[in-house]
Scaffold this motif. Sequence first.
Motif, PDB file in Angstrom:
ATOM      1  N   UNK A 115       5.176   5.139   9.126  1.00 20.52           N
ATOM      2  CA  UNK A 115       3.787   5.201   9.581  1.00 20.52           C
ATOM      3  C   UNK A 115       3.186   6.571   9.304  1.00 20.52           C
ATOM      4  N   UNK A 116       3.991   7.634   9.497  1.00 18.73           N
ATOM      5  CA  UNK A 116       3.501   8.993   9.240  1.00 18.73           C
ATOM      6  C   UNK A 116       3.167   9.177   7.769  1.00 18.73           C
ATOM      7  N   UNK A 117       4.005   8.617   6.894  1.00 20.82           N
ATOM      8  CA  UNK A 117       3.741   8.717   5.454  1.00 20.82           C
ATOM      9  C   UNK A 117       2.445   7.992   5.109  1.00 20.82           C
ATOM     10  N   UNK A 118       2.257   6.812   5.668  1.00 23.12           N
ATOM     11  CA  UNK A 118       1.044   6.045   5.389  1.00 23.12           C
ATOM     12  C   UNK A 118      -0.197   6.757   5.931  1.00 23.12           C
ATOM     13  N   UNK A 119      -0.065   7.309   7.132  1.00 31.96           N
ATOM     14  CA  UNK A 119      -1.192   8.031   7.727  1.00 31.96           C
ATOM     15  C   UNK A 119      -1.534   9.262   6.903  1.00 31.96           C
ATOM     16  N   UNK A 120      -0.513   9.971   6.441  1.00 27.79           N
ATOM     17  CA  UNK A 120      -0.758  11.175   5.653  1.00 27.79           C
ATOM     18  C   UNK A 120      -1.444  10.816   4.336  1.00 27.79           C
ATOM     19  N   UNK A 121      -1.056   9.692   3.754  1.00 33.23           N
ATOM     20  CA  UNK A 121      -1.703   9.260   2.515  1.00 33.23           C
ATOM     21  C   UNK A 121      -3.180   8.959   2.750  1.00 33.23           C
ATOM     22  N   UNK A 122      -3.456   8.286   3.854  1.00 34.94           N
ATOM     23  CA  UNK A 122      -4.850   7.960   4.174  1.00 34.94           C
ATOM     24  C   UNK A 122      -5.667   9.224   4.424  1.00 34.94           C
TER      25      UNK A 122
END
Length: 525
Positions: A335-342
């Motif tokens: 989730x952190x990786x996805x949030x950082x990408x966004x």
Amino acid sequence: MVDVHREIERKYAAGPDVELPALTELLAGAAGPPDGGTPVATSDDAVELVATYFDTADLRLSAAGLTLRRRTGGDDAGWHLKVPAGPDERSEVRLPPGRAVHTVPAPLRAFVHAATLGATLRPVAEVRTSRAVHRLADATGRVLLELVDDRVTARRVRPSGSSGDVVGAPEQWREVEVELVEGAGDLLDAVEERLAALGVRPAEQRSKLERVLGPADEHATTRGRPTPKSPAGDVVVGYVADQVDRLREQDLRVRLGAPDAVHQMRVAARRVRNALRTFRRLFEPGVVRPLRDELGWLADVLGRARDAEVLRERVRSAVEGPGAEEAVGSGTHAAAVAADAELGQAARDALDALLGELDGDRYRRLLRDLAAFVADPRYSDEGRRRARRVLPAQVARRDRKVRRRLRRARRVPEGRRRDDALHDARKAAKAARYAGESVTGVLGKDAARYARRMEDLQEVLGEHHDSVVTRARLRDLARHPPSTEVAFLYGRLHALEEARGRETERAARGVAHAADKRKLRRWLG
């Protein structure tokens, strides 16, 4: 499309008869390349380089420490813009040579517009170099160090006032450049020590162009230092001029994606705007209001990019810092990786929008107007009075606003209204801080001490405001998350920011008490 390269190098002056040994011999006994085996030295045949350097007629790029050239020969022929990034470090922006020989490409003109203010760029020097290149590599072939031995012939170029140019007498010298490629930084020190033993010393000039044109500070504008007896307007204009210089310097750093550049450019814009608002009575009516309005627009444009940076930094800190698993829950890596990408995409979009504005007519007109104001400010009668008599009262008006807004914030119930009241107090503290800083040069330690206390207050209230803004943005993001896991992460981060907001509000009380002491403002009258 421009390419940006990072260079870490040192430059040396060498006599014409100095014999340079192979790099393996030069560095014998020095700390070798880690885990790379026995180093290997290679050399290329000499290449002929021809460079034409460009600047404005009054050498604005040189004054700003920038070097712009078009070079032929070698494996990096093309247009090069060199930007200082540290004592031994530079960023180099590169473009292919193209067909135009004496017309600087539009992307590079945009890069340096804040320095040139649109003045014509023309040839100012021609440099021919016979270059021998020597490299040090480890046993795997990784290049650690590159040493170039240059025999230089250079000439100054001046406009003749007619259709041609006047080319000065040639000057010749020899220099050695040592560039760190993939090696450790101590290799540069080791090379310098060995070169010194051969009589090769650090060069007095930072570049070939500086040797032709003279030191950069010779071309920079010098300003007199005001005193308490100087006109009050001179003090303010001197401060504004320094901050405008800083704004223009940060323009290029923003374009290069340098860390914290957006923030620093925004701070400079706000400092200029605050000075023009706080000390508006020192100038003729109507002089500063248009500048303040446009600086407010620029600060807002920079703020959108900065807010996107701050949000991403805060989320990264929360999910990667100490205690992150306990704070946001285990199993949140995906989730952190996805949030950082966004958030990273949002930050890039905001920066692209900012760069579009910096290439626009409105921003360029503002730069010209600021330069014109600094060159020819129009003072009111009050602006012509002595600084010591006028300036403390101007700062005192800012100080009274800080205390009024703090009292109001204490009376407002907890919630949105208090958040807004604390934000208003923060803005007032920031304005008072900048006002104090702007007069420190003539009003001394009392003004400096006052500015530091206002900075303390601004910082803690700023942390509270960042928390408020982050919570609002997290709520927006949580409405359309890329996954339920990311939505959960945003919820946990929102709870953490709520706790942080309460902590900073408590801390602000103590800082506000320290900033409210009477002796801190005796100098205000």
